[in-house]
Design a protein around this motif. Structure first.
Motif, PDB file in Angstrom:
ATOM      1  N   PHE A 169      14.673  -9.511   9.343  1.00  5.22           N
ATOM      2  CA  PHE A 169      13.259  -9.760   9.050  1.00  5.22           C
ATOM      3  C   PHE A 169      12.631  -8.576   8.334  1.00  5.22           C
ATOM      4  N   PHE A 170      12.809  -7.373   8.868  1.00 11.19           N
ATOM      5  CA  PHE A 170      12.160  -6.213   8.263  1.00 11.19           C
ATOM      6  C   PHE A 170      12.813  -5.832   6.941  1.00 11.19           C
ATOM      7  N   ALA A 171      14.111  -6.048   6.818  1.00  8.70           N
ATOM      8  CA  ALA A 171      14.774  -5.733   5.548  1.00  8.70           C
ATOM      9  C   ALA A 171      14.230  -6.607   4.423  1.00  8.70           C
ATOM     10  N   ILE A 172      14.105  -7.894   4.681  1.00  8.76           N
ATOM     11  CA  ILE A 172      13.619  -8.806   3.645  1.00  8.76           C
ATOM     12  C   ILE A 172      12.119  -8.661   3.447  1.00  8.76           C
ATOM     13  N   SER A 173      11.370  -8.389   4.533  1.00  6.46           N
ATOM     14  CA  SER A 173       9.932  -8.156   4.398  1.00  6.46           C
ATOM     15  C   SER A 173       9.674  -6.957   3.501  1.00  6.46           C
ATOM     16  N   GLY A 174      10.468  -5.902   3.676  1.00  7.14           N
ATOM     17  CA  GLY A 174      10.326  -4.742   2.811  1.00  7.14           C
ATOM     18  C   GLY A 174      10.628  -5.073   1.366  1.00  7.14           C
ATOM     19  N   LEU A 175      11.641  -5.881   1.164  1.00  4.80           N
ATOM     20  CA  LEU A 175      12.002  -6.280  -0.196  1.00  4.80           C
ATOM     21  C   LEU A 175      10.890  -7.076  -0.856  1.00  4.80           C
ATOM     22  N   GLU A 176      10.221  -7.933  -0.079  1.00  9.00           N
ATOM     23  CA  GLU A 176       9.171  -8.788  -0.628  1.00  9.00           C
ATOM     24  C   GLU A 176       7.849  -8.045  -0.807  1.00  9.00           C
ATOM     25  N   SER A 177       7.686  -6.894  -0.137  1.00 10.26           N
ATOM     26  CA  SER A 177       6.432  -6.152  -0.231  1.00 10.26           C
ATOM     27  C   SER A 177       6.311  -5.470  -1.590  1.00 10.26           C
ATOM     28  N   ARG A 178       5.091  -5.454  -2.111  1.00 13.48           N
ATOM     29  CA  ARG A 178       4.838  -4.815  -3.396  1.00 13.48           C
ATOM     30  C   ARG A 178       4.336  -3.382  -3.228  1.00 13.48           C
ATOM     31  N   ARG A 179       4.014  -2.986  -1.995  1.00 15.16           N
ATOM     32  CA  ARG A 179       3.529  -1.634  -1.743  1.00 15.16           C
ATOM     33  C   ARG A 179       4.690  -0.764  -1.284  1.00 15.16           C
ATOM     34  N   ALA A 180       4.875   0.361  -1.944  1.00 10.16           N
ATOM     35  CA  ALA A 180       6.011   1.237  -1.645  1.00 10.16           C
ATOM     36  C   ALA A 180       5.976   1.735  -0.208  1.00 10.16           C
ATOM     37  N   SER A 181       4.781   2.034   0.328  1.00 14.32           N
ATOM     38  CA  SER A 181       4.683   2.543   1.693  1.00 14.32           C
ATOM     39  C   SER A 181       5.114   1.495   2.713  1.00 14.32           C
ATOM     40  N   LEU A 182       4.668   0.253   2.520  1.00 17.85           N
ATOM     41  CA  LEU A 182       5.057  -0.821   3.429  1.00 17.85           C
ATOM     42  C   LEU A 182       6.546  -1.112   3.316  1.00 17.85           C
ATOM     43  N   ARG A 183       7.067  -1.058   2.096  1.00 18.08           N
ATOM     44  CA  ARG A 183       8.482  -1.320   1.884  1.00 18.08           C
ATOM     45  C   ARG A 183       9.340  -0.287   2.607  1.00 18.08           C
ATOM     46  N   THR A 184       8.990   0.979   2.434  1.00 15.90           N
ATOM     47  CA  THR A 184       9.760   2.037   3.085  1.00 15.90           C
ATOM     48  C   THR A 184       9.660   1.943   4.593  1.00 15.90           C
ATOM     49  N   GLY A 185       8.453   1.687   5.119  1.00 15.53           N
ATOM     50  CA  GLY A 185       8.270   1.554   6.562  1.00 15.53           C
ATOM     51  C   GLY A 185       9.072   0.406   7.140  1.00 15.53           C
ATOM     52  N   ALA A 186       9.048  -0.745   6.442  1.00 17.90           N
ATOM     53  CA  ALA A 186       9.798  -1.905   6.918  1.00 17.90           C
ATOM     54  C   ALA A 186      11.293  -1.623   6.912  1.00 17.90           C
ATOM     55  N   TRP A 187      11.777  -0.936   5.888  1.00 19.39           N
ATOM     56  CA  TRP A 187      13.211  -0.655   5.830  1.00 19.39           C
ATOM     57  C   TRP A 187      13.629   0.374   6.873  1.00 19.39           C
ATOM     58  N   LEU A 188      12.746   1.315   7.215  1.00 19.89           N
ATOM     59  CA  LEU A 188      13.064   2.258   8.285  1.00 19.89           C
ATOM     60  C   LEU A 188      13.167   1.536   9.631  1.00 19.89           C
ATOM     61  N   ILE A 189      12.267   0.586   9.868  1.00 17.12           N
ATOM     62  CA  ILE A 189      12.340  -0.197  11.105  1.00 17.12           C
ATOM     63  C   ILE A 189      13.603  -1.048  11.111  1.00 17.12           C
ATOM     64  N   ALA A 190      13.937  -1.632   9.952  1.00 18.50           N
ATOM     65  CA  ALA A 190      15.160  -2.435   9.854  1.00 18.50           C
ATOM     66  C   ALA A 190      16.378  -1.576  10.177  1.00 18.50           C
ATOM     67  N   LEU A 191      16.385  -0.336   9.702  1.00 24.76           N
ATOM     68  CA  LEU A 191      17.500   0.575   9.967  1.00 24.76           C
ATOM     69  C   LEU A 191      17.612   0.870  11.458  1.00 24.76           C
ATOM     70  N   ALA A 192      16.462   1.072  12.116  1.00 26.39           N
ATOM     71  CA  ALA A 192      16.468   1.333  13.551  1.00 26.39           C
ATOM     72  C   ALA A 192      16.977   0.123  14.330  1.00 26.39           C
ATOM     73  N   CYS A 193      16.535  -1.062  13.934  1.00 27.35           N
ATOM     74  CA  CYS A 193      17.002  -2.289  14.598  1.00 27.35           C
ATOM     75  C   CYS A 193      18.496  -2.487  14.386  1.00 27.35           C
ATOM     76  N   LEU A 194      18.966  -2.170  13.191  1.00 27.89           N
ATOM     77  CA  LEU A 194      20.388  -2.296  12.894  1.00 27.89           C
ATOM     78  C   LEU A 194      21.205  -1.324  13.745  1.00 27.89           C
ATOM     79  N   LEU A 195      20.675  -0.128  13.976  1.00 27.65           N
ATOM     80  CA  LEU A 195      21.358   0.850  14.819  1.00 27.65           C
ATOM     81  C   LEU A 195      21.491   0.326  16.243  1.00 27.65           C
ATOM     82  N   ILE A 196      20.404  -0.240  16.790  1.00 25.00           N
ATOM     83  CA  ILE A 196      20.449  -0.777  18.155  1.00 25.00           C
ATOM     84  C   ILE A 196      21.445  -1.925  18.237  1.00 25.00           C
ATOM     85  N   ALA A 197      21.431  -2.808  17.236  1.00 24.36           N
ATOM     86  CA  ALA A 197      22.390  -3.909  17.221  1.00 24.36           C
ATOM     87  C   ALA A 197      23.818  -3.385  17.156  1.00 24.36           C
TER      88      ALA A 197
END
Length: 358
Positions: free
Chosen positions: A181-209
């Motif tokens: 969800f966060f990986a694709i949300s970041g991809l779809e976001s047009r704001r660089a700050s939101l994109r980076t934040g979403a991808w950092l959360i995606a990375l954290a979720c991927l680590l837990i998984a």
């Protein structure tokens, strides 16, 4: 054109004409409360027998009453699953299974919840709000993640929560879905700050998984994210550069070292799935038409060990026979066909194919 003959786009057309009474905000909030209670209630000592199931049943009733005659169109995309559920429950009654049995009740709660979500999808932004709720619930459990004491350390939640989070597989599926969800949300976001934040959360979720050392969910997550990012190169250089930087930082920090070592150790293990499936198929041959009942689906792997079939299709066939199993299979074939060959302009469109693959 009669919108009831167009289930693929019926939601949008009916809503434009004002023929669908969208579920209210109160119903949506009530569903959120029911989800939070069902997952976290036992951990804080608020577990009341049957309350979660009764709550879901009541919310489902309000959704159906709200939809009224348009319910046929709204539930058309999951009609095969509803038919599967009805046939499953009827066959369980024939087997003498109680509707209050934990496995049967969980199945009933699942199908009612699915119909609720299908109704609430009519509300703009529900898809994103629901995913954020799942993230909030998952984040609450993170401080309580522990590791088993076996040969391979596998992460799971150590407090009394539901949603299968106390099992490594459930933990991997929960955070794997959030990573997508966060990986694709970041991809779809047009704001660089939101994109980076979403991808950092995606990375954290991927680590837990990954810490769960469950190979199937991690493979599904990787496949889904890969497919979701298939159009990235068409979006410009900046998103690609950001992903490369985040991946390099994660690798260099050693975040995944522990998970890598556990996967390397577990990679040589035999999961025993082939033997479980063979034994399940042997039991299916004994009762192919009506199954053996949900309470009799455990397979005797050894004299002291009984396990579930570890396969949804085989479990339907073993518990209820050929009709629910075929309906379940037909739904996934239909869903795959609609996802690949019928593009819909919906807010969750970028997530459809990745979620299906996951």
């Amino acid at each position: 054109m009669n919108p009831t003959t167009q289930p693929a786009t019926g939601h949008r057309r009916l809503r434009i004409k004002g023929l669908i009474r969208t579920p209210s905000l109160k119903i949506e909030c009530a569903y959120y409360l029911a989800v939070v209670y069902s997952v976290l209630g036992p951990a804080v000592g608020l577990e009341i027998p049957l309350l979660a199931g009764v709550s879901v049943l009541a919310i489902w009733g309000f959704c159906v009453l709200r939809l009224q005659s348009s319910a046929k169109v709204v539930f058309a995309p999951i009609a095969l699953l509803i038919a599967c559920a009805v046939s499953f429950l009827l066959i369980q009654l024939v087997h003498g299974e109680s509707i209050l049995d934990s496995n049967v009740r969980a199945f009933l709660t699942w199908i009612l919840g699915l119909m609720i979500v299908q109704s609430l999808r009519l509300r703009s932004g529900f898809f994103y709000r629901f995913q954020l709720l799942l993230f909030a619930i998952g984040a609450i459990t993170v401080p309580f993640i522990g590791f088993n004491s076996g040969e391979v350390e596998m992460a799971r939640v150590d407090i009394a929560v539901q949603g299968s989070l106390t099992h490594p597989g459930g933990l991997a599926e929960w955070f794997g879905l959030l990573a997508i969800f966060f990986a694709i949300s970041g991809l779809e976001s047009r704001r660089a700050s939101l994109r980076t934040g979403a991808w950092l959360i995606a990375l954290a979720c991927l680590l837990i998984a990954a810490l769960s050392v469950e190979r199937g969910p991690l493979l599904g997550t990787a496949l889904a994210i890969t497919v979701g990012f298939r159009k990235m190169l068409k979006r410009g250089f900046a998103p690609v550069l950001t992903v490369v930087i985040l991946a390099f930082v994660a690798y260099g920090s050693g975040l995944f070292d522990r998970a890598y070592e556990s996967y390397a150790q577990r990679g040589m293990e035999d999961t025993g799935r082939a033997e479980i499936w063979r034994m399940t198929i042997d039991r299916i041959k004994e009762a192919p038409f009506f199954g053996v009942g949900e309470s009799n689906t455990l397979v005797h792997l050894s004299a002291k060990q009984m396990v579930s079939p570890h396969n949804s299709f085989l479990r339907f066939q073993l518990s209820s026979g050929i009709i629910p199993a075929l309906l379940f299979l037909a739904f996934w074939v239909w869903a795959g066909w609609r996802t690949v060959f019928h593009v819909q302009r919906l807010e969750d469109e970028p997530f459809r194919l990745p979620y299906l693959l996951f």
